[in-house]
Scaffold this active site. Structure first.
Site, short mmCIF file in Angstrom:
data_model
loop_
_atom_site.label_atom_id
_atom_site.label_comp_id
_atom_site.label_asym_id
_atom_site.label_seq_id
_atom_site.Cartn_x
_atom_site.Cartn_y
_atom_site.Cartn_z
N GLY A 113 -1.33 129.36 63.33
CA GLY A 113 -0.41 129.91 64.32
C GLY A 113 0.91 130.26 63.67
O GLY A 113 1.45 129.49 62.87
N GLY A 142 3.69 131.95 65.60
CA GLY A 142 4.55 132.50 66.64
C GLY A 142 5.96 131.94 66.46
O GLY A 142 6.43 131.76 65.34
N VAL A 196 7.23 128.89 66.98
CA VAL A 196 7.31 127.61 66.27
C VAL A 196 6.83 127.78 64.83
O VAL A 196 7.49 127.33 63.88
CB VAL A 196 6.50 126.52 67.01
CG1 VAL A 196 6.51 125.22 66.20
CG2 VAL A 196 7.06 126.28 68.40
N GLY A 197 5.69 128.43 64.66
CA GLY A 197 5.13 128.61 63.32
C GLY A 197 6.11 129.34 62.40
O GLY A 197 6.29 128.96 61.23
N GLU A 253 4.26 114.31 66.95
CA GLU A 253 5.60 114.12 67.52
C GLU A 253 6.05 115.32 68.35
O GLU A 253 6.71 115.18 69.38
CB GLU A 253 6.60 113.88 66.37
CG GLU A 253 8.02 113.59 66.80
CD GLU A 253 8.17 112.25 67.51
OE1 GLU A 253 7.97 111.22 66.88
OE2 GLU A 253 8.49 112.27 68.71
N ILE A 283 12.91 115.54 70.11
CA ILE A 283 13.35 114.16 70.32
C ILE A 283 12.39 113.20 69.64
O ILE A 283 11.21 113.20 69.95
CB ILE A 283 13.43 113.80 71.82
CG1 ILE A 283 14.21 114.86 72.58
CG2 ILE A 283 14.05 112.43 72.01
CD1 ILE A 283 14.21 114.65 74.08
N GLU A 339 8.09 131.15 82.18
CA GLU A 339 7.20 132.21 81.72
C GLU A 339 6.78 133.10 82.88
O GLU A 339 6.96 132.75 84.04
CB GLU A 339 5.97 131.56 81.06
CG GLU A 339 6.38 130.79 79.82
CD GLU A 339 5.18 130.22 79.07
OE1 GLU A 339 4.15 130.90 78.99
OE2 GLU A 339 5.29 129.10 78.57
N ASP A 352 1.99 120.82 82.58
CA ASP A 352 2.60 120.53 81.28
C ASP A 352 3.13 119.09 81.24
O ASP A 352 2.86 118.34 80.30
CB ASP A 352 3.74 121.54 81.04
CG ASP A 352 4.52 121.23 79.78
OD1 ASP A 352 4.05 121.60 78.69
OD2 ASP A 352 5.60 120.61 79.87
N LYS A 376 1.92 115.60 78.95
CA LYS A 376 2.84 114.75 78.20
C LYS A 376 2.81 113.32 78.72
O LYS A 376 2.91 112.36 77.96
CB LYS A 376 4.24 115.34 78.28
CG LYS A 376 4.34 116.67 77.52
CD LYS A 376 5.57 117.48 77.93
CE LYS A 376 5.69 118.75 77.09
NZ LYS A 376 6.74 119.66 77.64
#
Lengths: 443, 443
Positions: free
Chosen positions: A11, A13, A15-16, A131, A138, A192, A203, A207
């Site tokens: 990936g 995008g 983050v990547g 993480e 965080i 989004e 979501d 978590k």
């Protein structure tokens, strides 16, 4: 110098791309911290010729064959920032079985089928770190996984979805309704185009499952999490909360409890709730995340920071990359999954909660007695009652013989509270139930 | 079952007693988390026959011979909760050199001579953990040591001393002066009979050195830390802060910077400072601790919780015990000290700070020009000036020709700001400098 640790990135995008940028900018520091340089062995993407700006990386490293990249012998660590269940699960199981270490930000996969990943890691002997999957940058999972291992966590209460926190903060600040606040969030890029995963709580539920698993040493999956979103939170609810010195947050809660036989259980849930303004979570505004942890010896702890975004998420990913790379160099493995406690997950109906209920009632003698009788029949104890003329903004306003009753209960099984509200709705003297909210944070 | 991990406990006061209690109460959980039971091999104390309540431990385990206990072959892990430089240093160096792992809460020793402990650990091959040394139960060192290793920390700002935070919170709430607030803190047990270590900032300075070392991969000792306590904070200072929408906190700050040649440096300091009420640290009240971390990719993070007390500190100690016990069973060692960056520590005079200065001046033409000239001569740029009649409560109040000037500067080298204040004090038209405070938290 020691030979490099070679990394496959799945990936590229937001983050990547940040992971690539940080690996480049901080390569000297990372090498010093790890004891060996990090090298990118390949980057799997869906489309080779997408414009990726001026990413500091050799274009020859890009490939569309993620599975082939994962299988390569010269790959030590696989970093996955694609998301979703498949094909990510297949890639990561393959990588872990082959003994590679995996760093992933994929909360949906971990919550849906973390067991498959943990089992594959145990089989292959590599590390599984994640993480970045909860609360972005965080540092939260490592403290839960390690620092608090000498303690007994009793409850984890978190604001872990930035989109819904932005929307609720806006509703609180402006008095806007849900639809209007969602529209603003969408315009500003906080929501989004299809906001379902956020506003319906999917979501946050993923978590919650991950946090509960770590906090209680028990496998908890998304299917175990009771989930309610914020689409039905009204401006009247927000006003009610304000009148009580509270604000409304979408909370993920994982709490220890006990069943009728006294066996320890755990309840995991996501729903909007009123919390007092004096609670540390109340001031967590906009798109920030925070997680409040209560442990027997440590007392109350809170972790606060940015829960999303390319750079914060990449920071968490790279922290994990340093850890797994060091472990590989040392020829060791981090502590594996800890699920020894294997507590049973209690259904929502058995969870102990408190309700805040606003009623629009007929203003005549005996009404309070009738209403109180309903609570008593369901064995629900009332903490406070406030009676006044009908509040502005409630649907039945305007009639002279209207009155408003605001009731806050003590804790009771959620099913009993829900049944109480159901019976109140059917009562003749109750014109409407204008607001029902759970209450958290011990006020 | 695997043979037990054997633990020597040095010290059995408030924290040590809690460690014993938690080891007993949670023995089954700890054994499951570690993979082996924990056994107490011995407890070193100063007096054998002190009343220790009903501590769940065999009285035969107590000994006054700490060094002998540490040297025993059947001890794997040494837990030190005695405090102070000697004899603790001798015991721990001995234990580490012999290959035992050490868990310590001893901030003074770590800040004074952490190098001796780290070197001994490297020599012996055991682990050195010290989560409890800073901010009690708040999992903070492990995140700094591990989670943020893929990122570049730019500044750590903390409230790490509960006693001074209690005193300053009381001064803020009631308008009391320092002496009165200290008296209250002593009565309530928040301040010790000799409060010097707390109110003069020694305790915070030790913690600042530990935090800076971890955040910047550089050995920083207590001697490198610029230290100012809170004994000179006046009710007038607190009132000045309030008038600016601020509050006063004793902050420990470790910040990255650069010297004149552009080489990276670090500045570490402890002093009272004004921070805006909107800053997340401003609402950290009473004896709570919180540490605010800024990192390049992660952005702003905050860790919050109880900084002291027997149970919270014991929780942190036991989290470390689980980690080092696991490492011993796996035959591995945690990441050792990371001091590769070796940044030079910049003296306080070169640190970039901002000042808030209140002056009682003669109310006549030309005063502002004269005052502004002093700032200009020291190359200090003024951010805001507020001019009014002399505030109530300042020493020179009551004269008709008095005026008050409140000046907030932009950032400048601390030495230039101090020199500016010095010159202002000598100016004829300045009747008195009523308050000088540093300003932090970017308002």
């Amino acid at each position: 110098m020691t030979s490099p640790v070679r990394l496959a990135l799945l990936g590229c995008g937001t983050v990547g791309g940040e992971v690539v940028r940080l690996l480049h900018e901080q390569s000297a520091d990372l090498a010093a911290r790890i004891g060996a340089p990090i090298e990118i062995a390949g980057i799997a993407v869906r489309r080779l010729n997408r414009d990726r700006g001026d990413l500091p990386v050799d274009p020859a490293l890009f490939t569309t064959d993620a599975l082939g990249l994962v299988k390569r012998d010269d790959v030590d660590v696989v970093v996955e920032v694609v998301g979703g269940i498949e094909p990510a699960r297949g890639w990561l199981v393959e990588a872990l079985r082959a003994g590679k270490s995996v760093v992933t930000a994929n909360k949906a996969l971990l919550a849906e089928d973390g067991a498959a990943l943990h089992d594959a890691a145990a089989e292959g002997g590599g590390d599984l770190y994640y993480e970045a999957s909860v609360a972005g940058a965080i540092p939260l999972l490592r403290p839960l996984r390690e620092s608090l291992h000498g303690d007994r966590i009793t409850q984890v209460t978190g604001i872990v979805n930035g989109t819904t926190n932005f929307i609720l903060s806006a509703m609180d600040a402006t008095g806007a309704g849900f639809a209007e606040a969602l529209e603003e969030a969408t315009e500003l890029g906080y929501a989004e185009a299809d906001p379902t995963a956020d506003v319906e709580g999917f979501d946050a539920a993923a978590k919650a499952a991950i946090l509960a698993s770590l906090a209680f040493h028990t496998r908890v999956s998304a299917a175990d999490v009771h989930r309610e979103g914020i689409t039905e939170v009204t401006a009247a609810d927000v006003a009610s909360a304000k009148a009580m010195g509270c604000t409304i947050k979408l909370l993920c809660i994982a709490a220890r409890g006990a069943d009728a036989a006294g066996r320890e259980t755990v309840n995991v849930r996501v729903h909007p709730a009123m919390i007092p303004l004096t609670h540390p979570l109340a001031s967590v505004g906009d798109a920030f995340n925070a997680v409040f942890v209560e442990a027997e010896a440590a007392g109350q702890l809170m972790f606060y920071g940015r829960g999303a975004g390319g750079a914060p998420t990449a920071s968490a990913v790279l922290g994990d990359v340093v850890a797994v790379a060091r472990n590989r160099l040392a020829g060791v493995r981090a502590a594996s999954e800890s699920a020894y406690a294997d507590l049973s997950v209690r259904p929502m109906g058995e969870a102990l909660t408190r309700y805040h209920i606003s009623l629009d009632v007929a203003d005549r003698p005996g009404v309070l007695a009738a209403v109180a009788g309903v609570f008593a029949r369901h064995d629900v104890s009332i903490a406070t009652v406030r009676q006044g003329s009908a509040a502005a903004g409630t649907s039945g306003g305007g009639r002279d013989d209207d009155a408003e009753l605001v009731i806050v209960t003590h804790v009771a099984p959620d099913a009993a509270l829900a049944a109480t509200v159901g019976e109140l709705r059917g009562l003749d003297i109750v014109r409407s139930v204008t607001s029902v909210l759970r209450v958290e944070g011990g006020f």
